[in-house]
Design an enzyme around this catalytic site. Structure first.
Site, PDB file in Angstrom:
ATOM      1  N   CYS A 113      24.890 -30.415  69.516  1.00 48.72           N
ATOM      2  CA  CYS A 113      24.846 -31.322  68.254  1.00 48.72           C
ATOM      3  C   CYS A 113      23.462 -31.659  67.938  1.00 48.72           C
ATOM      4  O   CYS A 113      22.648 -32.212  68.744  1.00 48.72           O
ATOM      5  CB  CYS A 113      25.602 -32.718  68.442  1.00 48.72           C
ATOM      6  SG  CYS A 113      25.287 -33.886  67.268  1.00 48.72           S
ATOM      7  N   CYS A 116      22.561 -35.239  66.962  1.00 50.23           N
ATOM      8  CA  CYS A 116      22.883 -36.659  68.164  1.00 50.23           C
ATOM      9  C   CYS A 116      23.520 -36.070  69.267  1.00 50.23           C
ATOM     10  O   CYS A 116      22.805 -35.406  70.014  1.00 50.23           O
ATOM     11  CB  CYS A 116      23.233 -37.808  67.369  1.00 50.23           C
ATOM     12  SG  CYS A 116      24.751 -37.567  66.523  1.00 50.23           S
ATOM     13  N   SER A 117      24.692 -36.461  69.279  1.00 47.43           N
ATOM     14  CA  SER A 117      25.340 -35.998  70.532  1.00 47.43           C
ATOM     15  C   SER A 117      26.959 -35.846  70.311  1.00 47.43           C
ATOM     16  O   SER A 117      27.727 -36.097  71.354  1.00 47.43           O
ATOM     17  CB  SER A 117      25.170 -36.941  71.874  1.00 47.43           C
ATOM     18  OG  SER A 117      25.588 -38.204  71.329  1.00 47.43           O
ATOM     19  N   CYS A 118      27.461 -35.323  69.182  1.00 50.18           N
ATOM     20  CA  CYS A 118      28.788 -35.056  68.923  1.00 50.18           C
ATOM     21  C   CYS A 118      29.258 -34.255  69.785  1.00 50.18           C
ATOM     22  O   CYS A 118      28.876 -33.207  70.146  1.00 50.18           O
ATOM     23  CB  CYS A 118      29.073 -34.707  67.212  1.00 50.18           C
ATOM     24  SG  CYS A 118      28.363 -35.775  66.148  1.00 50.18           S
TER      25      CYS A 118
END
Ligand code: FE
Length: 212
Positions: A113, A116-118
């Site tokens: 991602c 961000c941190s999906c």
């Protein structure tokens, strides 16, 4: 190392960077819910434990093993991952859309991602800290081959590496190739070969020890 939530990070006890906006909002929300008596920090820990231990990454491993033994399931999984995952009895009602990308000879997939941190947490649990780190997020796109080598995966030059950028609406999971030498194995045994990293695409499944 951009993750800052104390409950998540058992691998370091301090915060090297200020929390991101999303993390700051999560922390603020958590504090508020605790302060209002809606949630206790024990409950928060319990929820996180569920994602760390009970959910991931074994649900993903079960999905992969089923796809390895059942070609029709594999086809359905690639066409409509949410529906196929639901067939295994997993509750898919609240899931973000999931897309499964399959490795095959000449094609290796990895997920990131960049924003961000999906992460496909619904079947892999919480993301590893490095997945959320700025270096991984930028380098996975820019130099995936080098990143893979750092994870110990050396791909020959003729293998195409496809990098999938996850979003809040669409999460990816990699379906690794079934290792050779696994012909007689049960679905449960096969699931035991599937690593979290192989479903992120920065690792490969375990290869079974040679059997007599
Ligand atoms: Fe994200």
């Amino acid at each position: 190392m951009s993750s800052g939530h104390d409950h998540h990070d058992h691998d370091h006890g301090h915060r090297p960077e200020p929390p991101s906006d999303v993390e700051a909002r999560a922390l603020a929300l958590e504090s508020l819910l605790i302060e209002k008596g809606i949630l206790t920090s024990e409950q928060v820990d319990g929820i996180i434990r569920t994602f760390e231990q009970d959910i991931g990454p074994m649900l993903g491993a079960r999905v992969v093993a089923r796809a390895w033994v059942d070609p029709d399931f594999r086809r359905r999984l690639i066409e409509d991952a949410n529906a196929a995952v639901g067939e295994l009895g997993l509750n898919t009602t609240n899931l973000a859309r999931l897309s499964v990308v399959a490795n095959e000879p000449g094609v290796h997939n990895m997920i990131v991602c960049t924003l961000c941190s999906c992460y496909p947490w619904m079947i892999l649990g919480l993301p590893p800290t490095w997945y959320k780190s700025p270096p991984y997020r930028s380098r996975a796109v820019r130099e995936p081959r080098v990143v893979l080598e750092e994870f110990g995966v050396v791909m020959s030059e003729d293998v195409e590496i496809r990098v999938w950028d996850s979003s809040a609406d669409l999460r990816y999971m990699v379906l690794p190739e079934r290792p050779s030498g696994t012909d007689g194995m049960t679905e449960a045994e096969l699931a035991g070969l599937v690593t979290r990293d192989s479903m992120i695409g920065v690792g490969l499944p375990h290869v079974p020890a040679a059997r007599a």
